[in-house]
Design a protein around this motif. Structure first.
Motif, PDB file in Angstrom:
ATOM      1  N   LEU A 119      -7.338 -26.892 -58.079  1.00 35.76           N
ATOM      2  CA  LEU A 119      -6.246 -26.509 -57.237  1.00 35.76           C
ATOM      3  C   LEU A 119      -6.777 -26.507 -55.505  1.00 35.76           C
ATOM      4  N   ALA A 120      -8.157 -26.035 -55.311  1.00 40.75           N
ATOM      5  CA  ALA A 120      -8.834 -25.955 -54.095  1.00 40.75           C
ATOM      6  C   ALA A 120      -8.562 -27.687 -53.878  1.00 40.75           C
ATOM      7  N   ILE A 123      -4.639 -28.178 -52.675  1.00 45.15           N
ATOM      8  CA  ILE A 123      -4.576 -27.279 -51.392  1.00 45.15           C
ATOM      9  C   ILE A 123      -5.296 -28.078 -50.241  1.00 45.15           C
ATOM     10  N   LEU A 126      -3.072 -31.055 -49.293  1.00 45.54           N
ATOM     11  CA  LEU A 126      -1.547 -30.456 -48.761  1.00 45.54           C
ATOM     12  C   LEU A 126      -2.117 -30.277 -47.142  1.00 45.54           C
ATOM     13  N   ILE A 127      -3.205 -29.555 -46.881  1.00 45.06           N
ATOM     14  CA  ILE A 127      -3.411 -29.340 -45.412  1.00 45.06           C
ATOM     15  C   ILE A 127      -3.509 -30.534 -44.750  1.00 45.06           C
ATOM     16  N   ILE A 236     -11.306 -23.030 -47.761  1.00 44.90           N
ATOM     17  CA  ILE A 236     -10.916 -24.364 -47.744  1.00 44.90           C
ATOM     18  C   ILE A 236      -9.931 -24.821 -46.697  1.00 44.90           C
TER      19      ILE A 236
ATOM     20  N   LEU B  10      -7.226 -18.524 -53.064  1.00 44.33           N
ATOM     21  CA  LEU B  10      -6.484 -19.876 -53.255  1.00 44.33           C
ATOM     22  C   LEU B  10      -5.188 -19.667 -52.883  1.00 44.33           C
ATOM     23  N   THR B  13      -3.904 -19.011 -49.586  1.00 43.88           N
ATOM     24  CA  THR B  13      -4.336 -19.988 -48.648  1.00 43.88           C
ATOM     25  C   THR B  13      -3.199 -21.218 -48.947  1.00 43.88           C
ATOM     26  N   LEU B  14      -2.860 -21.193 -50.340  1.00 45.50           N
ATOM     27  CA  LEU B  14      -1.522 -22.213 -50.679  1.00 45.50           C
ATOM     28  C   LEU B  14      -0.366 -21.720 -49.902  1.00 45.50           C
ATOM     29  N   VAL B  17       0.226 -22.752 -46.418  1.00 46.14           N
ATOM     30  CA  VAL B  17       0.271 -24.073 -46.379  1.00 46.14           C
ATOM     31  C   VAL B  17       1.642 -24.721 -46.516  1.00 46.14           C
TER      32      VAL B  17
END
Lengths: 462, 121
Positions: A119-120, A123, A126-127, A236, B10, B13-14, B17
């Protein structure tokens, strides 16, 4: 050559993987999940160091540089791999690990860790997709410098011009050098060069923390450390922002892990210390704070030696650490004295003004408040703190020296950051709000590593 | 608890984003406006910089992004150099203001990017 970035990226990693495996072939701690992340960091760091040497000697190298670099490192890697060896092979299969059944809960924890890591990674991408140029500091400092190095051979020293003092022209060049090196290979400014470097550092930090804590204490502790790091707010995010702070945190963590292996693997102590020195040297070539780290680590090791009345041994080991860091420190000194302008902290103010700031109680309170709030905001420290209160155990005697050295090092770093904020020539509120989160992130992976080693062992830990 | 904490971290954070994923990158559109200008400027010669009037986070960011776009050409605030880059996100100065600043337009690249020649001695 666009599209083949993996060759200049992986060749140095393979080289260090082979080198470390041969260099520490007798060590029972020469494990793939420790050597691989360390090799990734050292590979990027040392290739950037070599790029830096050529750069400072003769200006930015062109593609011809790779006709020398890549074949040489691949040839040496091949020789190292083909060397006849006795004892451990490249990835020893845990010769001191008893054949125990892994309990179900540990398997589930491992599965959860892998899911969170996946998942990290999503992410992270995506960033990176959203901002391929990276965050503010990436394009204003690190990738800007990389552009100066890559775009025009003649004007590369403009990167250190006082005209752009807001871009910290005195900062060392590990990250810009690594990015410019990949761009030189590709012949274009590919976004995926800084993104891949950032990815490698971010996830190597997670891998190194998990594997080293797992090896030194127990799989559960290692996995908990990895999960806490992945879930740390902004870890992250900062990694994907292409800042130099996560690479710095990686090198700090790597250097501290090696000091623990110095204590656990006495016959190979000097070799682990040399490796620790090389990682500390990479930290110094990454950011100015890395130089403070290298000095603090040597001090921490000496303090730990002194507390155990083993000055002589500690001095020898500290010299070994210094020897490992020396190539990077020499390049850094050359860069600082020959190319970089004076740093902004001391150049902009007089002693009287600094003294006034030192005595200003409001400044002290603001810094303490920001540090505490910043730590709480990251989340992980709170959970870890509760865990330590409930499940703490005494540091094992074998690694007590490394534990003391680690905490002294991090304490010195924190004190150094505190002092810098205290005398900063900038508006303190602004300076803290724009940098404190990143500075605290330098300390978090090493602090997490030192802390999870103090969590109570289960029956399956080593 | 640690697992839930990790997942929550997480997810936060998501969440930060995803809404921005639509906007893609705020830097590329700004930086790409300077592609034509960069090819015209010799790398060894610093240029001046003229941006939108008031100093705030947007105008500071626009200045730094201009330097990022034009590297290795050095960009310095002010009109003290023979060539001056104009970067106007709001509206360009009026011709009267050009005269007061002793600037003449050398080339207008569109999208608020203008290269001036300074008439100052």
């Amino acid at each position: 050559m666009a599209g083949t970035l993996w060759i200049p990226l992986l060749a140095p990693v393979l080289f260090f993987y082979a080198l470390i495996s041969v260099f520490l072939k007798e060590s029972p701690f020469n494990r793939v999940w420790i050597v691989l992340p360390v090799s990734a960091g050292l590979g990027i760091g040392c290739s950037s160091w070599l790029y830096g040497v050529i750069l400072l000697l003769a200006g930015p190298p062109g593609f011809g540089y790779f006709y020398f670099e890549i074949p040489v490192i691949l040839c040496i890697s091949a020789i190292l791999i083909l060397l006849p060896r006795h004892g451990n092979t490249f990835s020893p299969k845990g010769q001191d690990a008893p054949a125990v059944r892994v309990p179900v809960c540990e398997k589930m924890l491992c599965g959860a860790f892998l899911l969170l890591a996946a998942l990290a990674a999503v992410i992270f991408f995506l960033i990176s997709l959203k901002g391929p140029h990276g965050g503010w500091d990436a394009w204003a400092v690190w990738n800007l410098k990389a552009r100066f190095l890559f775009r025009d051979g003649e004007a590369w020293t403009h990167a250190f011009s006082p005209l752009i003092d807001w871009s910290h022209p005195d900062y060392p060049l590990l990250l810009p050098g690594a990015v410019a090196r990949l761009w030189t290979w590709a012949g274009a400014e590919l976004f995926r060069a800084p993104v891949t470097i950032a990815f490698l550092f971010t996830f190597s930090t997670v891998a190194l923390l998990t594997s080293s804590a797992g090896l030194l204490k127990g799989r559960t502790q290692g996995l908990l450390g990895g999960i806490l790091l992945l879930g740390t707010l902004d870890f992250i995010g900062q990694g994907a922002s292409q800042y130099a702070d996560i690479p710095l945190a990686f090198f700090m963590l790597g250097a501290l892990v090696c000091t623990f292996l110095v204590c656990r693997d006495v016959p190979m102590a000097f070799r682990w210390m040399l490796l620790s020195g090389a990682l500390a040297g990479c930290a110094a070539w990454t950011k100015n704070e890395g130089t403070l780290f290298a000095a603090a680590l040597i001090l921490g090791w000496m303090v730990a030696g002194g507390l155990r009345h083993r000055w002589k041994q500690a001095t020898k080991e500290a010299l070994c650490l210094l020897a490992g860091a020396l190539p990077f420190l020499l390049l850094l000194a050359w860069f600082k004295f020959r190319f970089a302008p004076a740093g902004d902290l001391f150049a902009r103010q007089e002693a009287g003004a600094m003294l006034h700031k030192l005595l200003d109680i409001d400044r002290h309170m603001l810094i303490i408040k920001t540090f505490l709030w910043g730590s709480l905001k990251m989340g992980g420290p709170l959970v870890l703190g509760i865990g330590l209160i409930l499940l703490r155990e005494k540091a094992p005697a074998k690694t007590r020296a490394a534990s003391i050295a680690g905490w002294v090092t991090l304490g010195c770093m924190l004190a150094g950051y505190y002092a810098v904020y205290l005398i900063t020539p900038y508006d303190l509120g602004w300076h803290l709000s724009t940098t404190a989160d990143r500075l605290l992130m330098h300390l978090w992976p090493p602090a997490l590593f030192l802390s999870v080693l103090r969590l109570r062992s289960n029956n399956y830990s080593r | 608890v640690v697992l839930l904490w990790g997942l929550a971290g997480l997810c936060i954070t998501l969440r930060g984003v995803l809404p921005l994923a639509k906007d893609r990158d705020g830097v590329s559109p700004h930086v790409n406006r300077f592609d034509g200008l960069r090819k015209l400027l010799p790398p060894g010669e610093p240029v001046g910089y003229l941006g939108d009037g008031e100093k705030n986070i947007q105008t500071v960011m626009a200045f730094i992004q201009t330097q990022y776009a034009l590297a290795p050409v050095l960009v310095a605030q002010g009109t003290d150099h023979p060539r001056v880059v104009g970067n106007f996100l709001a509206k360009p100065p009026t011709p009267e203001e050009f005269t007061a600043l002793r600037l003449t337009v050398e080339k207008d690249f569109g999208h608020g990017v203008i290269l001036y020649r300074s008439d100052s001695p």
